[in-house]
Design an enzyme around this catalytic site. Sequence first.
Site, PDB file in Angstrom:
ATOM      1  N   LYS A   1     -11.305  -5.433  65.054  1.00  0.00           N
ATOM      2  CA  LYS A   1     -12.748  -5.659  65.031  1.00  0.00           C
ATOM      3  C   LYS A   1     -13.511  -4.381  64.658  1.00  0.00           C
ATOM      4  CE  LYS A   1     -14.502  -6.675  69.012  1.00  0.00           C
ATOM      5  NZ  LYS A   1     -15.238  -5.452  69.366  1.00  0.00           N
TER       6      LYS A   1
ATOM      7  N   ARG B   1     -20.379 -11.659  75.779  1.00  0.00           N
ATOM      8  CA  ARG B   1     -19.009 -11.851  76.256  1.00  0.00           C
ATOM      9  C   ARG B   1     -18.889 -12.997  77.248  1.00  0.00           C
ATOM     10  NH1 ARG B   1     -18.953  -5.972  76.196  1.00  0.00           N
ATOM     11  NH2 ARG B   1     -17.382  -5.211  74.739  1.00  0.00           N
TER      12      ARG B   1
ATOM     13  N   ARG C   1      -0.425   2.401  69.673  1.00  0.00           N
ATOM     14  CA  ARG C   1      -1.549   3.309  69.439  1.00  0.00           C
ATOM     15  C   ARG C   1      -1.310   4.673  70.106  1.00  0.00           C
ATOM     16  NH1 ARG C   1      -6.857  -0.463  70.316  1.00  0.00           N
ATOM     17  NH2 ARG C   1      -6.184  -0.246  72.490  1.00  0.00           N
TER      18      ARG C   1
ATOM     19  N   ARG D   1      -5.697  -7.635  79.342  1.00  0.00           N
ATOM     20  CA  ARG D   1      -6.985  -7.601  78.648  1.00  0.00           C
ATOM     21  C   ARG D   1      -7.132  -8.783  77.688  1.00  0.00           C
ATOM     22  NH1 ARG D   1      -5.890  -2.086  77.792  1.00  0.00           N
ATOM     23  NH2 ARG D   1      -5.956  -2.347  75.517  1.00  0.00           N
TER      24      ARG D   1
ATOM     25  N   ARG E   1      -2.630   6.544  75.685  1.00  0.00           N
ATOM     26  CA  ARG E   1      -3.607   6.330  76.753  1.00  0.00           C
ATOM     27  C   ARG E   1      -3.006   5.464  77.850  1.00  0.00           C
ATOM     28  NH1 ARG E   1      -8.968   4.656  73.371  1.00  0.00           N
ATOM     29  NH2 ARG E   1      -7.542   2.943  72.862  1.00  0.00           N
TER      30      ARG E   1
END
Length: 584
Positions: free
Chosen positions: A93, A169, A204, A244, A233
Amino acid sequence: MALSLQTSSAVPLRAAFSQDSARDATSVSAAFALRAATTRGSQSCVRAGNATAQRQQWRSLKVAASSATTAEPAVEEASVLRVIISGAPASGKGTQCEEIVKKYGLAHISTGDLLRDEVARGTESGRQAKAFMDAGQLVPDQLVIDMVRARLSHPDAQHKGWLLDGFPRSPAQAQALEEVGVVPDVFLLLQVPDSILVDRVVGRRLDPETNRIYHLTFSPPESQEVSARLIQRSDDTEEKALARVEVYKQHVTHVVNAYREKLVEVDGNRGKHEVFADITSALDKAKTDKQAAAAGAGSEAWRGMPTRLNDIPHSREIRQYFYDDACAAAVSAVEAGKQRIKLECLIPELNPQMDVYRIGTLLELMRELAFTFARKGKRVKVCVQGSMGSGIFAGMPLQLAGTRRLLEAMDWGEEVSHRIVLGSVGAAEVAPEDDVVIIMAPQNAVGNCILDDLQAMVEAAAPRPVIILNPRLKDLPSAAGVMQVSGRAERVAFTETFELCYLMRLLYLSGTQYPILGALRMRYPDPYEIYKRVDISFGVERYDLMASLPSLPSSADISDAFAGKTPRSQTQPEGIWGWLSKVF
């Protein structure tokens, strides 16, 4: 606009903003940034009972609104795009947002960026948000909505268009945007399989020196030196990624339903250029359609019947279609000299027998009706029945509980609010200056009958028109469990004096509420129309007009129409021969 509560039953309405702001439907800059502060300030003044302080507050807010709009006025341009984009974490996105902003010049509005900016600048909203974030809590919806509203009021968003990134959301956030007229031209939904999303997250890596994000497979670091200092992370693990994604999926379904008519699904499991090509196609089409509509080629928002009426909440466009339909029927009936008018709009959100019923939709329709007549210069009495009975038997139907306070708290605008007055049901409520009386969902309660008060009010208002919206006037059992028999014939005769001037009802198999088989619609002075719902493909449907009848069709008529036959009420001979055919 919130209205102060008064002890009298008839409450004249007052508007919160200047007349110029209310008339300028395309400019939200004078209202967005101030509406939340206005509501909070006015409520505190009402609680204190300090009318002078409240007037001073209005003046200071109007000055602020005036200074906020000294720049070039916002102009509604057909070429300006308003876009919402949604996608799960790692759906790409962010990359697509960069490309959209680069090509179309839209103002990119991300709630994460907004929160960080407000906190960094030390604004009141920022301080409130920081307190929640420091406590490890989610920032409340209302605070985020206020920030988004204020950002949408900026000149770049007004003149260039906007791209809302990952917002709303939740259904509550979507509803809040709709209530202030923030509706996108396109709702982009990036679709990526869960397994791919997890792979994207787990791979990532973050460069702590430059804050640049790399991916071990799709976007590896350019040198061994950079590779050596990359870190993962703490929330980029498979377990947290799946969590998530699940949270996102739980919320996005409801948000998508709110924008179903604007939805464009994009396959995000491809290269970024392929994905952006599809997005470009969708946005270019939306811009072309918008320009055609502005030129008059798209003057009809719907042809026939809106579709996907089982998707709840209904989109703003669907609700507005039925609001306009019912209001047009009411105006035609009043102009034809009708005095007792009944409107029945029973789409799912307005049908109290369905579990998706929403009182807010009924209140919106009530307000649209009042606006329609007030804009024609009429003084409108908007009525909702109060408590019935006395002592321990006092009460009111559950459907109407609290609606009076909700009506008082609604924003009625500046332009026509002086022509709209709230009242209850009864002869004493009718004032000499009233031109039209509108009563919201009058209904009997167990052991209590509203018809005496309703009849007295109708007679007091005569010859002025009285409109009852979605009435439920059948007799109910008394407190002792015995049906109200005494005077029933007279009550039935009175209810039948109201002429049905609008009807919208969905058709189902007997005893069910799913799936929708079709619809029955009538808008005065047009005939009754029988529509059949036809599935074209998965998720795509249409409503075909099967028959038009001059009177309310029977179940047999509807069955005949669905079967492609002429409804039997239209084939039976009239007069003596019709009577004989029924006898024999």
